[in-house]
Design a protein around this motif. Structure first.
Motif, PDB file in Angstrom:
ATOM      1  N   TRP A 185       0.830  -1.212   0.000  1.00 56.51           N
ATOM      2  CA  TRP A 185       0.000   0.000   0.000  1.00 56.51           C
ATOM      3  C   TRP A 185       0.862   1.258   0.000  1.00 56.51           C
ATOM      4  O   TRP A 185       0.550   2.236  -0.694  1.00 56.51           O
ATOM      5  N   MET A 186       1.960   1.239   0.757  1.00 56.09           N
ATOM      6  CA  MET A 186       2.835   2.411   0.793  1.00 56.09           C
ATOM      7  C   MET A 186       3.393   2.718  -0.587  1.00 56.09           C
ATOM      8  O   MET A 186       3.449   3.882  -1.003  1.00 56.09           O
ATOM      9  N   VAL A 187       3.806   1.660  -1.303  1.00 53.24           N
ATOM     10  CA  VAL A 187       4.393   1.864  -2.625  1.00 53.24           C
ATOM     11  C   VAL A 187       3.320   2.255  -3.641  1.00 53.24           C
ATOM     12  O   VAL A 187       3.392   3.317  -4.282  1.00 53.24           O
ATOM     13  N   LEU A 188       2.300   1.400  -3.805  1.00 54.76           N
ATOM     14  CA  LEU A 188       1.268   1.661  -4.810  1.00 54.76           C
ATOM     15  C   LEU A 188       0.436   2.895  -4.469  1.00 54.76           C
ATOM     16  O   LEU A 188       0.122   3.711  -5.341  1.00 54.76           O
ATOM     17  N   GLY A 189       0.080   3.020  -3.184  1.00 56.89           N
ATOM     18  CA  GLY A 189      -0.690   4.187  -2.760  1.00 56.89           C
ATOM     19  C   GLY A 189       0.088   5.470  -2.932  1.00 56.89           C
ATOM     20  O   GLY A 189      -0.465   6.495  -3.366  1.00 56.89           O
ATOM     21  N   GLY A 190       1.380   5.437  -2.592  1.00 54.19           N
ATOM     22  CA  GLY A 190       2.206   6.632  -2.743  1.00 54.19           C
ATOM     23  C   GLY A 190       2.299   7.087  -4.187  1.00 54.19           C
ATOM     24  O   GLY A 190       2.131   8.270  -4.498  1.00 54.19           O
ATOM     25  N   VAL A 191       2.551   6.123  -5.095  1.00 47.59           N
ATOM     26  CA  VAL A 191       2.640   6.459  -6.518  1.00 47.59           C
ATOM     27  C   VAL A 191       1.295   6.982  -7.024  1.00 47.59           C
ATOM     28  O   VAL A 191       1.233   7.994  -7.751  1.00 47.59           O
ATOM     29  N   ALA A 192       0.191   6.310  -6.639  1.00 48.65           N
ATOM     30  CA  ALA A 192      -1.135   6.724  -7.106  1.00 48.65           C
ATOM     31  C   ALA A 192      -1.493   8.121  -6.614  1.00 48.65           C
ATOM     32  O   ALA A 192      -2.003   8.957  -7.379  1.00 48.65           O
ATOM     33  N   VAL A 193      -1.237   8.397  -5.338  1.00 52.44           N
ATOM     34  CA  VAL A 193      -1.552   9.720  -4.784  1.00 52.44           C
ATOM     35  C   VAL A 193      -0.716  10.800  -5.470  1.00 52.44           C
ATOM     36  O   VAL A 193      -1.215  11.878  -5.819  1.00 52.44           O
ATOM     37  N   GLY A 194       0.584  10.498  -5.679  1.00 50.83           N
ATOM     38  CA  GLY A 194       1.445  11.469  -6.352  1.00 50.83           C
ATOM     39  C   GLY A 194       0.961  11.805  -7.744  1.00 50.83           C
ATOM     40  O   GLY A 194       0.912  12.980  -8.138  1.00 50.83           O
ATOM     41  N   LEU A 195       0.582  10.774  -8.502  1.00 51.81           N
ATOM     42  CA  LEU A 195       0.085  11.007  -9.865  1.00 51.81           C
ATOM     43  C   LEU A 195      -1.246  11.754  -9.854  1.00 51.81           C
ATOM     44  O   LEU A 195      -1.477  12.640 -10.687  1.00 51.81           O
ATOM     45  N   LEU A 196      -2.124  11.396  -8.899  1.00 48.14           N
ATOM     46  CA  LEU A 196      -3.427  12.065  -8.821  1.00 48.14           C
ATOM     47  C   LEU A 196      -3.271  13.544  -8.482  1.00 48.14           C
ATOM     48  O   LEU A 196      -3.862  14.418  -9.141  1.00 48.14           O
ATOM     49  N   VAL A 197      -2.481  13.844  -7.461  1.00 50.45           N
ATOM     50  CA  VAL A 197      -2.269  15.247  -7.074  1.00 50.45           C
ATOM     51  C   VAL A 197      -1.565  15.995  -8.198  1.00 50.45           C
ATOM     52  O   VAL A 197      -1.902  17.156  -8.499  1.00 50.45           O
ATOM     53  N   GLY A 198      -0.600  15.340  -8.836  1.00 49.86           N
ATOM     54  CA  GLY A 198       0.083  15.969  -9.963  1.00 49.86           C
ATOM     55  C   GLY A 198      -0.875  16.303 -11.087  1.00 49.86           C
ATOM     56  O   GLY A 198      -0.810  17.390 -11.684  1.00 49.86           O
ATOM     57  N   PHE A 199      -1.799  15.382 -11.385  1.00 46.11           N
ATOM     58  CA  PHE A 199      -2.790  15.615 -12.440  1.00 46.11           C
ATOM     59  C   PHE A 199      -3.711  16.779 -12.074  1.00 46.11           C
ATOM     60  O   PHE A 199      -4.051  17.609 -12.927  1.00 46.11           O
ATOM     61  N   ILE A 200      -4.097  16.855 -10.797  1.00 46.36           N
ATOM     62  CA  ILE A 200      -4.962  17.961 -10.346  1.00 46.36           C
ATOM     63  C   ILE A 200      -4.256  19.300 -10.517  1.00 46.36           C
ATOM     64  O   ILE A 200      -4.840  20.280 -11.020  1.00 46.36           O
ATOM     65  N   PHE A 201      -2.992  19.365 -10.132  1.00 43.49           N
ATOM     66  CA  PHE A 201      -2.260  20.623 -10.267  1.00 43.49           C
ATOM     67  C   PHE A 201      -2.000  20.955 -11.732  1.00 43.49           C
ATOM     68  O   PHE A 201      -1.992  22.134 -12.117  1.00 43.49           O
ATOM     69  N   LEU A 202      -1.772  19.930 -12.564  1.00 44.07           N
ATOM     70  CA  LEU A 202      -1.605  20.173 -13.999  1.00 44.07           C
ATOM     71  C   LEU A 202      -2.854  20.838 -14.564  1.00 44.07           C
ATOM     72  O   LEU A 202      -2.767  21.828 -15.312  1.00 44.07           O
ATOM     73  N   LYS A 203      -4.031  20.305 -14.208  1.00 41.27           N
ATOM     74  CA  LYS A 203      -5.285  20.884 -14.679  1.00 41.27           C
ATOM     75  C   LYS A 203      -5.501  22.290 -14.114  1.00 41.27           C
ATOM     76  O   LYS A 203      -6.047  23.170 -14.794  1.00 41.27           O
ATOM     77  N   ALA A 204      -5.072  22.496 -12.860  1.00 41.86           N
ATOM     78  CA  ALA A 204      -5.214  23.828 -12.256  1.00 41.86           C
ATOM     79  C   ALA A 204      -4.398  24.862 -13.026  1.00 41.86           C
ATOM     80  O   ALA A 204      -4.876  25.976 -13.293  1.00 41.86           O
ATOM     81  N   HIS A 205      -3.172  24.487 -13.398  1.00 39.51           N
ATOM     82  CA  HIS A 205      -2.345  25.400 -14.189  1.00 39.51           C
ATOM     83  C   HIS A 205      -2.989  25.707 -15.540  1.00 39.51           C
ATOM     84  O   HIS A 205      -2.925  26.851 -16.024  1.00 39.51           O
ATOM     85  N   LYS A 206      -3.604  24.703 -16.159  1.00 43.33           N
ATOM     86  CA  LYS A 206      -4.153  24.873 -17.506  1.00 43.33           C
ATOM     87  C   LYS A 206      -5.502  25.579 -17.510  1.00 43.33           C
ATOM     88  O   LYS A 206      -5.787  26.382 -18.404  1.00 43.33           O
TER      89      LYS A 206
END
Length: 519
Positions: A185-206
């Motif tokens: 969970w630490m590995v998969l959850g960490g990667v998933a959360v990072g990608l999700l938050v990154g995607f949210i901020f990408l959309k916020a910038h755009k």
């Protein structure tokens, strides 16, 4: 806090002066900062810097990891994924086991779980130290790519080991199947959360009406949001920052304009410069307090130093064995897969094995240990000595070793001058073809556009030209955007092309756009 404000300002000035001195005498600044912090700590009346252990990770790690991920090349990371993965995960795990066994056998009062706490702290080599040292010597791109990729991922693997060991010490038990589920969970959850938050901020910038200042502020908030979101769901905040940072770095040209990239880069360079300097200075400044804690616990400084030197020896020898072990594995693998080098030689592994300096992450992990934790001061002292020994011994001798053994020319990448010449020629050809296709009539009657075409003809001939502006600004901006897309496609398509060279030209395009918009 306000009483010591002049002291904090003096520390910042000292960091700047020492880094300038390091550049002047060609000595890596982490070495100078650690030694300077140690000397400053012995001055009578110097305030003791104390940071809440729970805040260490969240203050220093997110921005440092995010900047490292942003600077890393996904292309290089993926190409060398096998050796990077082995050093970042397998070697770190074996190093932690070695340290745990030696600490349990030779240090009185050290349980195996406590040994794993120490192993998780000191197992990851430091990227900042290696980069600062390699700046003064030339090594093949393959080696620098592997070191950068390893340092990006080994922080996550070592801190996961550290966290599990802390739980085992606190609870007195270790249930393997629960640990395996938690690890997953630490590995998969960490990667998933990072990608999700990154995607949210990408959309916020755009989607949001941002400007240069708000774009920069959003990039500063991003790593902290990734880290805290992952920690809130009990996954790895470090992996969240690394994965999210790589995701946003890969898409940087889709959601940030040239002005935001240029100014954000300047802000980030200054921030990381200051944070790295403070961390390495803190390493030296903390020693007197650690020593006094050891005395209160009745631990001999001589014995503690002996333990620390033993652990340093284990780390140095362990990494050297791992580097040469990788050669043996590579030789065997070359019979089954074509990407492996059948004759890697000894010079590359020797240099890779000697790049095991410890630093920022080890100190942050050690300082994050709660005050009432068993053997905390001894763990801190051993960590300090390990950082000091590896930085001074390996850091000062690594440039000499590289010059002595002369790293092999792997020929994985085009030489920098050849790559730059190739890119200039292709950009000039592409630009002239674009102007001829889309603006042929204007080329025959518009003097400004003729000057613009002449500029790229001179570039194709290897000379500099004069940029046309005025009413040709819109056309020239379109040309620059086409050049940017060409470079991005070329970088994806050609493995031998060093991404650092491509980024250099992308940076120049951003600068050219900014100059046009300011006119």
């Amino acid at each position: 806090m306000l009483d010591h404000f002049p002291f904090y300002l003096a520390l910042i000035v000292l960091i700047v002066l020492l880094i300038m001195l390091g550049n002047k005498i060609k000595v890596a600044y982490p070495v100078l900062l650690v030694l300077a912090g140690l000397l400053v700590s012995f001055i009578p009346g110097i305030p003791i810097l104390k940071i809440d252990p729970e805040l260490i990770f969240i203050i220093f790690l997110p921005p440092l990891l995010y900047e490292a991920a942003w600077a890393n090349s996904w292309k290089e990371l993926w190409h060398w994924r096998r050796i990077i993965g082995s050093f970042a995960f397998i070697v770190v795990f074996l190093t932690a086991i070695s340290v745990a066994l030696v600490a349990n056998a030779f240090i009185p009062g050290f349980s195996l779980a406590l040994g794993f706490v120490l192993g998780g702290i000191v197992s990851p080599p430091d990227a900042v130290s290696a980069s600062a040292i390699l700046k003064f010597v030339k090594v093949p791109k393959r080696m620098s790519s592997i070191l950068e990729g390893e340092s990006l991922l080994n922080d996550a693997s070592s801190l996961i080991i550290f966290r599990f060991a802390m739980i085992a010490v606190a609870t007195g038990q270790f249930v393997w199947y629960k640990a395996a589920f938690t690890f997953g969970w630490m590995v998969l959850g960490g990667v998933a959360v990072g990608l999700l938050v990154g995607f949210i901020f990408l959309k916020a910038h755009k989607k949001l009406p941002t400007d240069v200042n708000t774009d920069t502020v959003l990039t500063l908030v991003t790593p902290y949001a990734m880290y805290m979101a992952a920690e809130a769901v009990h996954s790895s905040g470090v992996l969240a920052v690394v994965s999210g940072g790589l995701f946003l770095s890969y898409h940087r040209h889709t959601f940030l304009n040239g002005a935001s990239r240029l100014r954000g880069e300047n802000v980030w360079q200054s921030l990381v410069f200051l944070l790295n300097g403070l961390v390495f200075l803190l390493i030296g400044l903390d020693l007197p307090e650690i020593v006094s804690g050891l005395r209160e616990e009745g631990v001999s400084i001589t014995a503690a130093t002996g333990y620390a030197l033993l652990i340093s020896f284990v780390l140095i020898i362990g990494r050297m064995l791992a580097a040469f072990g990788a050669v043996i594995v590579t030789r065997i693998a070359s019979y089954f897969i074509t990407v492996a080098d059948r004759n890697p030689g000894f010079r590359g592994p020797l240099i890779m094995g000697w790049t095991g300096m410890r630093g920022v992450v080890s100190l942050a992990a050690a300082l994050s240990i709660p005050v009432a934790f068993p053997q905390r001061n001894l763990v801190l002292f051993i960590t300090f000595i390990v950082i000091l020994v590896t930085l001074v011994l390996q850091g000062l001798t690594l440039p000499l070793l590289i010059k002595k053994v002369q790293p092999p020319a792997f020929n994985d990448h085009l030489p920098e001058e050849e790559a730059e010449r190739q890119i200039r020629e292709e950009l000039a050809q592409h630009t002239l073809a674009y102007l001829d296709e889309h603006h042929r009539e204007e080329l025959t009657r518009n003097v400004s556009l003729q000057k613009l075409a002449a500029h790229w003809e001179l570039q194709l001939a290897g000379k500099d030209g004069v940029i046309a502006a005025g009413n040709m600004r819109v056309i020239y901006l379109r040309v620059l955007e086409r050049q940017r897309q060409l470079l991005l496609e070329k970088n994806k398509r050609e493995q031998r092309l060093d991404e650092e060279v491509v980024r250099k030209f992308l940076h120049l395009i951003d600068l050219e756009e900014e100059k046009l918009r300011l006119k």
